[in-house]
Scaffold this motif. Sequence first.
Motif, PDB file in Angstrom:
ATOM      1  N   ASN A   1       8.927  -1.788  -6.194  1.00  0.00           N
ATOM      2  CA  ASN A   1       8.004  -1.317  -5.175  1.00  0.00           C
ATOM      3  C   ASN A   1       8.309   0.145  -4.865  1.00  0.00           C
ATOM      4  OD1 ASN A   1       6.994  -0.659  -2.537  1.00  0.00           O
ATOM      5  ND2 ASN A   1       6.612  -2.851  -2.234  1.00  0.00           N
ATOM      6  N   GLU A   2       7.356   1.031  -5.128  1.00  0.00           N
ATOM      7  CA  GLU A   2       7.587   2.461  -4.939  1.00  0.00           C
ATOM      8  C   GLU A   2       7.852   2.817  -3.482  1.00  0.00           C
ATOM      9  OE1 GLU A   2       5.202   5.406  -6.894  1.00  0.00           O
ATOM     10  OE2 GLU A   2       4.630   3.922  -8.409  1.00  0.00           O
TER      11      GLU A   2
ATOM     12  N   LEU B   1      14.541   3.627   0.413  1.00  0.00           N
ATOM     13  CA  LEU B   1      15.958   3.546   0.053  1.00  0.00           C
ATOM     14  C   LEU B   1      16.495   4.925  -0.311  1.00  0.00           C
ATOM     15  CD1 LEU B   1      16.001   0.251  -2.029  1.00  0.00           C
ATOM     16  CD2 LEU B   1      17.083   0.628   0.195  1.00  0.00           C
ATOM     17  N   TYR B   2      15.713   5.687  -1.065  1.00  0.00           N
ATOM     18  CA  TYR B   2      16.136   7.048  -1.397  1.00  0.00           C
ATOM     19  C   TYR B   2      16.346   7.865  -0.134  1.00  0.00           C
ATOM     20  CZ  TYR B   2      14.898   6.413  -6.352  1.00  0.00           C
ATOM     21  OH  TYR B   2      14.820   6.003  -7.646  1.00  0.00           O
TER      22      TYR B   2
END
Length: 166
Positions: A138-139, A145-146
């Motif tokens: 999931n982008e 998260l990034y």
Amino acid sequence: MLLERLSASSDFNDQQYLVEHAPSDRNVLVAAGAGTGKTFSMVSRVAFLCSKKADAVAHLEEEIAMVTFTNDAVNNMKSRLKQMFVNYFILTNQPRYLKFVEDVDRAHISTIHRFALEILRSAPLYTGLGTNFRIGSNEYLRGKLYDAYLGGFSCARRAGKSQFYA
């Protein structure tokens, strides 16, 4: 020189030969375009290593890693390798080739993604990920998260700190 002349005047490929017959104490990276014979070269290399008298591969699943990009290529490599070992058994009547046929399914022949995942799962204490982590596709979630983890890293870098966050 002889190999180059043979390659120039026939279907023999001297580059494939050099990959297949590289010294057994060296790893070999095969990088080439589609349809150039990478799979053939890699399968021939493994068969060569398993057939050598000195320093022969004894345990395919422990000593060989073949990495590619697609599941179709993985299945193709396994099928070709099994067929090559069956042919070797028919020609030599040596039972070790039948063992290699069985070992192919347990060998590290996988996509680059599966290979990396196996490495990460095999060292849970070092990575801090545990063994039950999942790879997200999931982008939006990946972006969050990034931001959460790498955002802290970039803030620390700007502040002059040399700590790394994972």
